[in-house]
Design an enzyme around this catalytic site. Structure first.
Site, PDB file in Angstrom:
ATOM      1  N   GLY A 119       0.762  -1.249   0.000  1.00 50.92           N
ATOM      2  CA  GLY A 119       0.000   0.000   0.000  1.00 50.92           C
ATOM      3  C   GLY A 119       0.791   1.296   0.000  1.00 50.92           C
ATOM      4  CD  GLU A 154       9.038  -6.313   9.376  1.00 57.32           C
ATOM      5  OE1 GLU A 154       9.945  -7.103   9.185  1.00 57.32           O
ATOM      6  OE2 GLU A 154       9.189  -5.199   9.887  1.00 57.32           O
TER       7      GLU A 154
HETATM    8  N1  MTE Z   1       2.260  -6.931   2.082  1.00 57.88           N
HETATM    9  C1  MTE Z   1       2.158  -7.273   0.769  1.00 57.88           C
HETATM   10  N2  MTE Z   1       0.954  -7.281   0.197  1.00 57.88           N
HETATM   11  N3  MTE Z   1       3.258  -7.610   0.047  1.00 57.88           N
HETATM   12  C2  MTE Z   1       4.516  -7.638   0.615  1.00 57.88           C
HETATM   13  O1  MTE Z   1       5.494  -7.947  -0.058  1.00 57.88           O
HETATM   14  N4  MTE Z   1       5.853  -7.290   2.667  1.00 57.88           N
HETATM   15  C3  MTE Z   1       5.834  -7.259   4.129  1.00 57.88           C
HETATM   16  C4  MTE Z   1       4.777  -6.291   4.649  1.00 57.88           C
HETATM   17  N5  MTE Z   1       3.536  -6.530   3.990  1.00 57.88           N
HETATM   18  C5  MTE Z   1       4.641  -7.289   2.005  1.00 57.88           C
HETATM   19  C6  MTE Z   1       3.458  -6.910   2.695  1.00 57.88           C
HETATM   20  C7  MTE Z   1       7.120  -6.878   4.704  1.00 57.88           C
HETATM   21  S1  MTE Z   1       8.298  -8.059   4.879  1.00 57.88           S
HETATM   22  C8  MTE Z   1       7.384  -5.614   5.148  1.00 57.88           C
HETATM   23  S2  MTE Z   1       8.845  -5.210   5.873  1.00 57.88           S
HETATM   24  C9  MTE Z   1       6.399  -4.543   4.990  1.00 57.88           C
HETATM   25  O2  MTE Z   1       5.216  -4.976   4.340  1.00 57.88           O
HETATM   26  C10 MTE Z   1       7.050  -3.431   4.192  1.00 57.88           C
HETATM   27  O3  MTE Z   1       6.156  -2.437   3.851  1.00 57.88           O
HETATM   28  P1  MTE Z   1       5.831  -1.208   4.827  1.00 57.88           P
HETATM   29  O4  MTE Z   1       7.120  -0.583   5.178  1.00 57.88           O
HETATM   30  O5  MTE Z   1       4.961  -0.379   3.963  1.00 57.88           O
HETATM   31  O6  MTE Z   1       5.127  -1.784   6.006  1.00 57.88           O
HETATM   32 MO1  MOS Z   2      10.442  -6.934   5.447  1.00 56.89          MO
HETATM   33  S1  MOS Z   2      11.317  -8.693   6.055  1.00 56.89           S
HETATM   34  O1  MOS Z   2      11.551  -6.002   6.386  1.00 56.89           O
HETATM   35  O2  MOS Z   2      10.933  -6.772   3.843  1.00 56.89           O
END
Ligand code: MTE
Ligand code: MOS
Length: 742
Positions: A480, A701
């Site tokens: 997002g 996470e």
């Molecule tokens: N959600 C979706 N749909 N796709 C993704 O690849 N990655 C996850 C989480 N949610 C991910 C996800 C991981 S590992 C992380 S660190 C965070 O999203 C990174 O995004 P943010 O910094 O916007 O939370």
């Molecule tokens: Mo998330 S494991 O920090 O991409």
């Protein structure tokens, strides 16, 4: 706070393109004269390369063949350090290690050629387990097989044991887990001496790839360009490995003079790229007669695989989260990540915390049982409160009310009545029911001084017709970013969501806003977006072009006038570390994270004791995440994370043989499908975080941490089995049930 668009579930910025098929993923991109690239990999875990043999039945003259000797700069995939070669030269350190690269216009002939390369290797003794690595059975990395270790000390645990009413010990293990993003990894490269190197691909961190290519080609930074294409999920799995594939595609492009595309199929992706680190955690816990934690001695070990990659960062977060959201005056956490001859393990949603939190939350249920307290009552006696310190001696300065989160979760799930009811009904039933929970926290953003070193930047740029463009290196991978950045910008500037554009991350066009990891995008980078929007607004007001309480059309008029008279209208904001956050990297103490999200998750399960199959029947997730910016996306993050946590808990079992994944297919590596995922009931408590954009904290996470232990605790409740390991496959559960009977 009165908000217009924060807290509203506006549609995803890129949603229409995704559902209509207009989005361009890396494999949708084609260049004239493009070649396909493939990777020849080692089949052994460890050895010395003697000779590379090319079967004469293949017309090799038609192929571009690259080996380590073709690398113009340094043979490494630069990340934290430079231990991992881009192509193995003399030594093999894990199965699936890249040795030779091939390119050809015909994909099918390419595959035949790949099979016709033989790498002759003199095998060397290898190491496959944490214990063998710690015992230095073979020295396979550095002078002790240890990539990184930490020691966190608070108070004095060793002075406590003799006086404690209870001392409870336990040992817990978690397995490797594959990220299983929908879109496998892929890259396209163009590279030549005249234009430098450009790559397009599926990735989380454009500037990581940029750094690796700069080193590999020994070119100035401005000759390397990295563009993120639409990315079908990353989950941490596209933090490190895209650098490797980009390096490979670029080497083939450099040598052939043609664009080269490398796309992994699912099997190659599963076998060769990073996975969640397997872990082992040992707990020794001292508790007073009235159920208060007196001392926690925690020993946490991760299996890092053959090269360092991001292991130190994964270990760090796992270590800091290992003692959970509890107050305990004496804590010692010793941790290390060790080398084995498996493909390197890497980032996966939660960064080590799902491993150490599984151990802790399962352990605390066992401690509660040993001391004769209900699991919820035991947690309540030890929840951290404002003004108290976490294991790393971080004083909690925000309002935190874990009692309330737990109350709400237990109430919504009917925990107390079900706990009693199931115990009654289970007695003579073949299908036994159970209910369990976990309480936990998750810190967002880089650890300690990490954000200060990153010094992320974000720029905004307005056009004459009042459109505002967000320039950031943060990537959209389904979580997002585009939507949240647009909401923050629109809210701050008081203009329409449709007026905001998010520029595609391209290192030639956007500033470095840091990697898209560690749940930092909304909380840290989003805050920079908010500040950049304020700065833009300020530029207009300062010139008298805009008065407070303006309408969107007035904003457009002001932009036009500004640009016509003064030229471009831009703002650039750089991260400033709050002066009251302190971190001591030597002692590993202080303000580890600017803010934590807090949560209580409850799982209800049925266990068929004849087949040892587990079904999760209901799941309640209550969390406090600051301000929710987009409720539908936020709930989606939690639901998706819980589904992934459910796979970690029950199904996703990597079968290893001598460092190689034997079940690198979706038919034998079992992930949850929609049939296996229960109704997930998501609830947010909002406690705006003063430093987050509009009060938001990171949540990406969080859901991975509490899901597996809640399920494991529910299974233990249902069956009496002493669960100490995930995934809890039927085979494992049968063994545990038999042990419980004996
Ligand atoms: N959600 C979706 N749909 N796709 C993704 O690849 N990655 C996850 C989480 N949610 C991910 C996800 C991981 S590992 C992380 S660190 C965070 O999203 C990174 O995004 P943010 O910094 O916007 O939370
Ligand atoms: Mo998330 S494991 O920090 O991409």
């Amino acid at each position: 706070m009165n908000t217009r668009i924060i807290g509203v579930s506006v549609p995803r910025k890129e949603g229409r393109d995704k559902v209509t098929g207009a989005s361009r993923y890396v494999d949708d991109i084609r260049f004239d004269g493009m070649l396909h690239g493939a990777t020849v990999r080692s089949s052994v875990a460890r050895g010395r390369i003697l000779k590379i043999d090319f079967d004469p039945r293949i017309p090799w003259a038609e192929f571009t063949v690259v080996t380590a000797s073709d690398i113009p700069g340094q043979n490494c995939v630069a990340l934290l350090i430079e231990d991992q070669p881009c192509l193995a030269d003399t030594l093999i350190n894990h199965p699936e290690e890249p040795v030779v690269l091939l390119a050809h216009p015909d994909k099918y002939l390419l595959e035949e050629a790949r099979r016709a390369v033989r790498i002759d290797v003199e095998p060397l003794a290898a190491v496959f387990t944490i214990d063998d690595s710690l015992a230095r059975k073979q020295l396979i990395w550095g002078d002790d097989n240890v990539f990184k270790s930490f020691c966190v000390e608070k108070g004095d645990v060793d002075s406590i044991w003799h006086a404690a009413a209870f001392v409870v010990e336990g040992e817990y293990e978690t397995g490797a887990q594959e990220q299983l993003y929908i879109e496998p990894q892929g890259m396209i490269a163009q590279a030549n001496a005249a234009n430098g190197v450009t790559v397009w691909g599926s990735l989380q961190c454009p500037h990581y790839v940029h750094k690796a290519l700069t080193r590999l080609f020994a070119l100035p930074k401005d000759r390397i360009r990295v563009v993120q294409t639409e990315t079908g999920g990353g989950f941490g799995g596209k933090e490190e490995y895209p650098s490797m594939i980009a390096c490979h595609a670029a080497l083939l492009a450099w040598k052939s003079g043609k664009p080269v595309k490398i796309i992994y199929d699912r099997a190659e992706d599963m076998a060769a790229t990073t996975k969640r680190h397997p872990s082992r955690t040992r707990h020794r816990t001292a508790v007073s007669r009235d159920g208060r934690l007196l001392a926690m001695d925690i020993d946490f070990t991760l299996d890092g695989g053959a090269y360092e990659t991001l292991s130190p960062v994964v270990l760090s977060r796992g270590t800091i989260h290992a003692a959970g959201p509890y107050y305990c005056p004496n804590v010692r956490i010793r941790s290390r990540v060790v080398a084995t001859n498996a493909p390197p393990h890497g980032a996966f949603r939660g960064f080590g915390a799902p491993q150490s939190v599984f151990a802790l939350e399962r352990h605390l249920d066992r401690v509660a049982e040993a001391i004769g307290l209900a699991p919820d009552e035991f947690r309540r006696r030890n929840f951290i409160h404002e003004g108290q310190t976490l294991a790393v001696n971080q004083v909690i300065r925000e309002r935190v009310d874990l009692d309330r989160l737990l109350d709400r979760a237990l109430e919504l799930s009917g925990y107390h009545s079900k706990r009693r009811q199931f115990q009654e009904e289970n007695r003579n039933a073949a299908i036994k029911k159970g209910i369990g929970f976990a309480t936990f926290l998750h810190g967002a953003g880089f650890t300690g001084s990490g954000e200060e070193y990153l010094a992320s930047e974000v720029a905004l740029e307005a056009t004459r017709d009042g459109q505002v463009r967000v320039l950031a290196g943060s990537t959209e991978m389904g979580q997002g970013t585009n939507t949240v950045f647009a909401q923050i910008t629109a809210e701050t500037l008081g203009i329409d969501y449709a007026q905001i554009e998010i520029l595609q991350p391209d290192t030639a066009l956007v500033p470095n806003s840091g990697p898209t990891v560690a749940s930092r995008t909304t909380m840290i980078v989003g805050k920079l977006v908010e500040s950049a929007a304020r700065a833009l607004q300020h530029s207009l007001m300062e010139r008298g072009l805009l008065k407070p309480d303006y309408a969107p059309v007035e904003f457009t008029a002001a932009c036009r006038e500004y640009i016509d008279t003064l030229g471009s209208l831009k703002s650039l904001i750089k991260y400033q570390h709050p002066s009251d956050l302190h971190w001591d990297d030597q002692r590993y103490q202080g303000d580890a994270y600017g803010a934590y999200a807090w949560a209580a998750y409850v799982a209800e399960v049925s266990v068929d004791t004849r087949t040892a199959e587990v079904r999760v029947d209901d799941f309640v997730a209550v969390q406090e995440v600051g301000k929710v910016i987009n409720p539908v996306l936020a709930a989606g993050q939690i639901e998706g994370g819980i589904a992934q946590g459910l796979g970690f808990a029950l199904y996703e079992n990597v079968v290893w043989q001598e460092g190689r994944m034997l079940n690198a297919q979706m038919t034998n590596y079992i992930m949850p499908t929609s049939m296996d995922v229960p109704p997930i009931r998501v609830f947010f408590e909002e406690n705006p975080y003063a430093r987050g954009p509009a009060g938001a904290k990171g949540i990406g996470e969080l859901p991975l941490d509490g899901t597996a232990p809640a399920i494991a605790n529910a299974i233990a409740h249902a069956t009496g089995a002493d669960i100490t390991r995930v995934p809890i496959t039927p085979e494992l559960l049968l063994e545990m049930l038999e042990a419980a009977h004996a």
